[in-house]
Design a protein around this motif. Structure first.
Motif, mmCIF file in Angstrom:
data_model
loop_
_atom_site.group_PDB
_atom_site.id
_atom_site.type_symbol
_atom_site.label_atom_id
_atom_site.label_comp_id
_atom_site.label_asym_id
_atom_site.label_seq_id
_atom_site.Cartn_x
_atom_site.Cartn_y
_atom_site.Cartn_z
ATOM 1 N N ASP A 110 22.743 -54.375 30.812
ATOM 2 C CA ASP A 110 21.445 -55.031 30.992
ATOM 3 C C ASP A 110 21.365 -55.577 32.422
ATOM 4 O O ASP A 110 21.882 -56.646 32.725
ATOM 5 C CB ASP A 110 21.277 -56.147 29.965
ATOM 6 C CG ASP A 110 19.873 -56.725 29.977
ATOM 7 O OD1 ASP A 110 19.018 -56.189 30.703
ATOM 8 O OD2 ASP A 110 19.627 -57.709 29.254
ATOM 9 N N THR A 111 20.734 -54.810 33.303
ATOM 10 C CA THR A 111 20.566 -55.215 34.699
ATOM 11 C C THR A 111 19.095 -55.077 35.090
ATOM 12 O O THR A 111 18.262 -54.635 34.293
ATOM 13 C CB THR A 111 21.428 -54.332 35.630
ATOM 14 O OG1 THR A 111 20.947 -52.982 35.577
ATOM 15 C CG2 THR A 111 22.887 -54.372 35.210
ATOM 16 N N LYS A 112 18.786 -55.425 36.326
ATOM 17 C CA LYS A 112 17.406 -55.308 36.800
ATOM 18 C C LYS A 112 16.982 -53.841 36.893
ATOM 19 O O LYS A 112 15.812 -53.511 36.719
ATOM 20 C CB LYS A 112 17.270 -55.982 38.170
ATOM 21 C CG LYS A 112 17.442 -57.498 38.134
ATOM 22 C CD LYS A 112 17.272 -58.091 39.524
ATOM 23 C CE LYS A 112 17.432 -59.607 39.490
ATOM 24 N NZ LYS A 112 17.275 -60.209 40.848
ATOM 25 N N LYS A 113 17.952 -52.947 37.191
ATOM 26 C CA LYS A 113 17.616 -51.546 37.365
ATOM 27 C C LYS A 113 17.548 -50.776 36.056
ATOM 28 O O LYS A 113 16.762 -49.850 35.901
ATOM 29 C CB LYS A 113 18.641 -50.883 38.290
ATOM 30 C CG LYS A 113 18.587 -51.400 39.720
ATOM 31 C CD LYS A 113 19.580 -50.646 40.585
ATOM 32 C CE LYS A 113 19.509 -51.115 42.033
ATOM 33 N NZ LYS A 113 20.467 -50.368 42.899
ATOM 34 N N GLU A 114 18.388 -51.113 35.091
ATOM 35 C CA GLU A 114 18.412 -50.370 33.836
ATOM 36 C C GLU A 114 18.831 -51.265 32.673
ATOM 37 O O GLU A 114 19.527 -52.252 32.850
ATOM 38 C CB GLU A 114 19.366 -49.172 33.935
ATOM 39 C CG GLU A 114 20.771 -49.537 34.374
ATOM 40 C CD GLU A 114 21.643 -48.326 34.583
ATOM 41 O OE1 GLU A 114 21.275 -47.240 34.096
ATOM 42 O OE2 GLU A 114 22.697 -48.459 35.223
ATOM 43 N N ASN A 115 18.373 -50.865 31.498
ATOM 44 C CA ASN A 115 18.684 -51.601 30.274
ATOM 45 C C ASN A 115 19.164 -50.606 29.216
ATOM 46 O O ASN A 115 18.370 -49.866 28.648
ATOM 47 C CB ASN A 115 17.456 -52.358 29.777
ATOM 48 C CG ASN A 115 17.755 -53.169 28.521
ATOM 49 O OD1 ASN A 115 18.908 -53.398 28.198
ATOM 50 N ND2 ASN A 115 16.720 -53.566 27.814
ATOM 51 N N ILE A 116 20.475 -50.578 28.978
ATOM 52 C CA ILE A 116 21.063 -49.690 27.975
ATOM 53 C C ILE A 116 21.535 -50.548 26.809
ATOM 54 O O ILE A 116 22.421 -51.383 26.965
ATOM 55 C CB ILE A 116 22.250 -48.910 28.573
ATOM 56 C CG1 ILE A 116 21.787 -48.081 29.775
ATOM 57 C CG2 ILE A 116 22.883 -48.013 27.522
ATOM 58 C CD1 ILE A 116 22.903 -47.359 30.482
ATOM 59 N N PRO A 117 20.933 -50.378 25.611
ATOM 60 C CA PRO A 117 21.302 -51.239 24.479
ATOM 61 C C PRO A 117 22.746 -51.058 24.015
ATOM 62 O O PRO A 117 23.392 -51.990 23.575
ATOM 63 C CB PRO A 117 20.307 -50.809 23.393
ATOM 64 C CG PRO A 117 19.870 -49.437 23.787
ATOM 65 C CD PRO A 117 19.884 -49.406 25.279
ATOM 66 N N GLY A 118 23.267 -49.825 24.132
ATOM 67 C CA GLY A 118 24.644 -49.566 23.738
ATOM 68 C C GLY A 118 24.825 -49.393 22.234
ATOM 69 O O GLY A 118 23.965 -49.785 21.434
ATOM 70 N N PHE A 119 25.958 -48.824 21.850
ATOM 71 C CA PHE A 119 26.303 -48.648 20.438
ATOM 72 C C PHE A 119 27.787 -48.323 20.332
ATOM 73 O O PHE A 119 28.445 -47.992 21.326
ATOM 74 C CB PHE A 119 25.461 -47.543 19.793
ATOM 75 C CG PHE A 119 25.536 -46.212 20.490
ATOM 76 C CD1 PHE A 119 26.644 -45.389 20.353
ATOM 77 C CD2 PHE A 119 24.491 -45.796 21.305
ATOM 78 C CE1 PHE A 119 26.723 -44.170 21.004
ATOM 79 C CE2 PHE A 119 24.562 -44.568 21.968
ATOM 80 C CZ PHE A 119 25.678 -43.756 21.809
ATOM 81 N N MET A 120 28.332 -48.397 19.128
ATOM 82 C CA MET A 120 29.716 -48.005 18.859
ATOM 83 C C MET A 120 29.835 -47.588 17.404
ATOM 84 O O MET A 120 29.123 -48.103 16.531
ATOM 85 C CB MET A 120 30.686 -49.155 19.156
ATOM 86 C CG MET A 120 30.530 -50.367 18.264
ATOM 87 S SD MET A 120 31.645 -51.720 18.703
ATOM 88 C CE MET A 120 33.226 -50.979 18.347
ATOM 89 N N ILE A 121 30.697 -46.610 17.148
ATOM 90 C CA ILE A 121 30.845 -46.120 15.780
ATOM 91 C C ILE A 121 31.537 -47.175 14.922
ATOM 92 O O ILE A 121 32.441 -47.875 15.372
ATOM 93 C CB ILE A 121 31.629 -44.799 15.758
ATOM 94 C CG1 ILE A 121 31.484 -44.125 14.389
ATOM 95 C CG2 ILE A 121 33.100 -44.994 16.115
ATOM 96 C CD1 ILE A 121 31.903 -42.676 14.370
#
Length: 356
Positions: A134-145
């Motif tokens: 989560d930065t100003k340039k991009e927002n990746i929510p993420g996940f894990m199995i």
């Protein structure tokens, strides 16, 4: 609710010791309580039953049989399962599937396929973990199995495995092996991911293949007693009797080791610093960019290791002259698992076992 009782141990005609539970005058079989003598005869105990079956056995305040229920884990990231992002048939991808009970199917058959999350991986690939960003340039929510084995009858499967082995061989040794740390088994196997994890082909849970256990024991023995020379080891009668060679089959069988409690599978991270050196042949240096690679490990999980033989013969000559073949096999396997470990990354402490 715990019930108080007493352990009854009797010697059979074949010389084995058979244990039973006396609960208020009612005798219950206890095949899970393996005995080599009658030292527990008359010992007070406590049991927990469910639908008539013994689920837990306590002796002197210590659980000797059974397992505590696995608590539901809390995760910092959502589950990686996304049916619409798999290569499953179209009609399957249109279903509202929130989870898959069999972890092996979930990991390998419902593998998530999406665009790489690193700059050097702009193409699409199979992933089971994506870190949150989560930065100003991009927002990746993420996940894990997520690995949930609470619906598996672990206790019953381990007991059934013991019964099958003991019926097939005259002499059997059972070893309770616990991995307090991390275990990376099958890390380099073929997989749609960059890394892998050895899972049971039917139940989808982690296990230790018998071939791996035999290999660990044999390699340990070769290194410890024969200076790492395999040719020298094959000249020893005891080694050949234990592990076999190209002409003779070894007399000891190493069986697949199943977990005796619900396994804990977690995501760990491997961070190669010299990718350009290994992949492109460039000179290694501290200017390289570390590339994190996620992999799965088993953590804090006990396993039931079993070895056996039809004839527990005396080794006639060689390093272990005069000793019984099964006694030597057990001793060397235990030492190998405790001192060298099993699986990948053992040099930094992974795969080190403890005998319970």
């Amino acid at each position: 609710m715990k019930e108080k009782g007493m352990i009854r141990v009797t010697k059979t005609k074949k010389g084995h010791f058979d244990a039973k539970l006396d609960i208020g005058g009612k005798i219950l079989p206890a095949p899970f309580l393996k005995q080599t003598d009658d030292s527990l005869n008359g010992k007070e105990c406590e049991i927990v039953r469910e639908k008539g079956q013994v689920k837990e056995l306590w002796i002197d305040g210590t659980m000797r049989y059974g397992q505590r229920k696995q608590q539901e884990k809390t995760y910092s990231l959502p589950d990686s399962l996304s049916i619409k992002d798999t290569f499953l048939p179209k009609d399957t991808r249109e279903l509202d599937i929130q989870d898959i009970d069999n972890f092996g199917l979930k990991l390998n058959k419902a593998a998530r396929y999406e665009k790489g999350w690193r700059r050097e991986q702009a193409d699409y690939k199979f992933v089971f973990h994506k870190p949150k960003k989560d930065t100003k340039k991009e927002n990746i929510p993420g996940f894990m199995i997520r690995a949930d084995f609470r619906n598996l009858p672990i206790e019953m499967l381990a007991q059934r495995n013991r019964d099958a082995v003991e019926k097939s061989l005259s002499y059997v040794e059972t070893i309770s092996l616990h991995f307090p740390g991390k275990l990376a088994i099958g890390l380099g196997q073929h997989s749609v991911y960059e890394t892998s994890l050895t899972l049971h082909p039917v139940y989808g849970m982690p296990y230790l293949p018998g071939s791996s256990l035999k290999g660990v024991a044999a390699n340990y023995v070769i290194a410890e007693y024969f200076g790492g020379e395999e040719k020298t080891a094959y000249e020893d009668d005891g080694f050949v009797l234990l592990f076999g060679n190209q002409k003779h089959k070894g007399s000891v069988s190493f069986f697949d080791a199943l977990p005796t409690a619900h396994p804990n599978v977690e995501v760990d991270m491997l961070t190669p610093h010299y990718g350009a050196y290994y992949g492109k042949g460039r000179a290694p240096g501290d200017y390289g960019k570390p590339v994190p690679v996620p992999f799965l490990v088993v953590k804090n999980t006990p396993f039931q290791v079993m070895i056996g033989t039809k004839e527990n013969s005396i080794i006639p000559d060689g390093k272990w002259k005069g000793k019984k073949v099964l006694d030597v096999a057990r001793e060397e396997l235990v030492r190998a698992l405790m001192e060298t470990g099993i699986g990948a990354k053992t040099a930094i402490g992974y795969g080190a076992g403890e005998i319970e």
